[in-house]
Design a protein around this motif. Sequence first.
Motif, PDB file in Angstrom:
ATOM      1  N   ALA A  17       0.817  -1.214   0.000  1.00 28.81           N
ATOM      2  CA  ALA A  17       0.000   0.000   0.000  1.00 28.81           C
ATOM      3  C   ALA A  17       0.850   1.263   0.000  1.00 28.81           C
ATOM      4  CB  ALA A  17      -0.915  -0.002   1.222  1.00 28.81           C
ATOM      5  N   GLU A  18       2.059   1.172   0.536  1.00 28.22           N
ATOM      6  CA  GLU A  18       2.935   2.339   0.592  1.00 28.22           C
ATOM      7  C   GLU A  18       3.300   2.852  -0.806  1.00 28.22           C
ATOM      8  OE1 GLU A  18       7.336   3.463   2.418  1.00 28.22           O
ATOM      9  OE2 GLU A  18       6.107   1.937   3.395  1.00 28.22           O
ATOM     10  N   GLY A  19       3.323   1.960  -1.778  1.00 27.14           N
ATOM     11  CA  GLY A  19       3.712   2.357  -3.134  1.00 27.14           C
ATOM     12  C   GLY A  19       2.555   2.614  -4.067  1.00 27.14           C
ATOM     13  N   ILE A  20       1.335   2.683  -3.539  1.00 26.46           N
ATOM     14  CA  ILE A  20       0.155   2.742  -4.393  1.00 26.46           C
ATOM     15  C   ILE A  20       0.102   4.022  -5.220  1.00 26.46           C
ATOM     16  CG2 ILE A  20      -1.478   3.808  -2.776  1.00 26.46           C
ATOM     17  CD1 ILE A  20      -2.321   0.742  -4.831  1.00 26.46           C
ATOM     18  N   PHE A  21       0.512   5.162  -4.651  1.00 30.04           N
ATOM     19  CA  PHE A  21       0.443   6.413  -5.403  1.00 30.04           C
ATOM     20  C   PHE A  21       1.490   6.473  -6.501  1.00 30.04           C
ATOM     21  CE2 PHE A  21      -2.314   7.819  -2.032  1.00 30.04           C
ATOM     22  CZ  PHE A  21      -3.171   8.682  -2.692  1.00 30.04           C
ATOM     23  N   THR A  22       2.660   5.913  -6.247  1.00 30.59           N
ATOM     24  CA  THR A  22       3.660   5.820  -7.312  1.00 30.59           C
ATOM     25  C   THR A  22       3.133   4.968  -8.453  1.00 30.59           C
ATOM     26  OG1 THR A  22       5.442   5.988  -5.671  1.00 30.59           O
ATOM     27  CG2 THR A  22       6.036   5.162  -7.857  1.00 30.59           C
ATOM     28  N   ALA A  23       2.494   3.863  -8.114  1.00 32.23           N
ATOM     29  CA  ALA A  23       1.915   2.983  -9.134  1.00 32.23           C
ATOM     30  C   ALA A  23       0.854   3.717  -9.942  1.00 32.23           C
ATOM     31  CB  ALA A  23       1.318   1.741  -8.477  1.00 32.23           C
ATOM     32  N   ILE A  24       0.024   4.500  -9.283  1.00 27.99           N
ATOM     33  CA  ILE A  24      -1.035   5.244  -9.978  1.00 27.99           C
ATOM     34  C   ILE A  24      -0.438   6.237 -10.970  1.00 27.99           C
ATOM     35  CG2 ILE A  24      -2.843   6.977  -9.665  1.00 27.99           C
ATOM     36  CD1 ILE A  24      -3.551   5.573  -7.031  1.00 27.99           C
TER      37      ILE A  24
END
Length: 433
Positions: free
Chosen positions: A137-144
């Motif tokens: 979940a920590e990397g979710i915004f980078t993925a988006i």
Amino acid sequence: MGSEKLSLNDRVLKIAAKIQENSYIKAVSMGLASLMPIIIIGSLLTIVTTIAAKISAPGYQQFLTNSGIKPLLKYPNLVTLGLLSIYAAFAIAYNLAQSKEQDGYMAGLLSIMAYMVVQPFGTLKGEDILPVHLLGAEGIFTAIIVALIVPGIMKFFKDHNLYVKMPVGVPEMITRSFAALTTGGAVLLLFFAVKIIFAQTSVATLPALITLLIQTPLKSLGSSWIALVVIMLIVNFLWFFGVHGHLVALSVMLPVYLQMDVENLNAYQAGAALPNIIGYSYIYVYASGACVLFGLVFWLLKARSERYRTLGKLAVVPMLFGIGEPLAFGVPYVLNFTLFIPVVFTASINVILAYVATAINLLPRFNGVNISGMPVVLNGLLVGGWRVVVFQVLLCLLNIAIWAPFVKRLDKTEYAQEVANAKAAETTEGQGA
């Protein structure tokens, strides 16, 4: 007066429609929604493994240790929620590419590649390593962000014919693979250049910058009960106008709320204190479905009007599972100003009451399990236990009181109309005889 209302309706619908039809917002919303099977499976398996790990029976613990199962209990969570951002990178890019008539499969693959290349790899004892927690979940915004960029690059290359064309008759997958060569190379070089540039700065990585500028401020906003109350007001205000309020108003905050659920789930698995009160499960349990619409269905079932009694019977089961569309367009409560107050304000009242009760420890914080699609009471039991179930029942009873005067007024009007129609029909039949 009527024209003013129509003008207001038109303005609200126009703005909401633009947001709802925005390809980027839809891609994020649909992409994250497609991950629900992974999220739900990971959540439920985490509960099972956590319970198993906490059982104090000596014989059972000895069996887990001797059989070699105990150290493996962490892996269901690791390969589902622990890698959530990788799945998100694929799913969001796939949906956005499809909406732009691009190759969704290749967009998803290239998005994963771009997402991985910007990660902060390190070394340990001569081996390349990457902290796994960065891929959850920590990397979710980078993925988006990566997933929203890659399809645009693909579209640019396709529009300018900058791709390898294979002769007719070559298998489709080979054709798609070669067509993605130039795009894939450009994507890799672009994000590798970004990695090099950030490595020369104090921020060090793109994910670190995204966390600093986007993720942390949004999480601070997401953890605020005042912000959630406002969001739920907007959500249900839009529903009143017939617009899918959850899709429009919650799209931006959904990644934040999912991340907060995952943080609670990880803490629950580790036996630590749960950090967050609010999350996506919090909204689903307290501010949707039966906890918001129970009073409406209750009074419909008791209505004098035949139409509303029938609708109440049809809406019971969907309402218990959190589905409100039959009521939204069947009653309807869309653009029904008699029902404006309960439609718009009930969910926000529930949010406030639940937050206060949780803050003073009358209610437990949720364990982070995703319970989308599960009926009321069962969802509360899974995420928080019997106290949450009792509170859901109390909210349903409060719901009955909130909806009572408004539904009764509506039923009185409808019943009078039915009586008038019946008398008119009798008169017509009598004249015909």
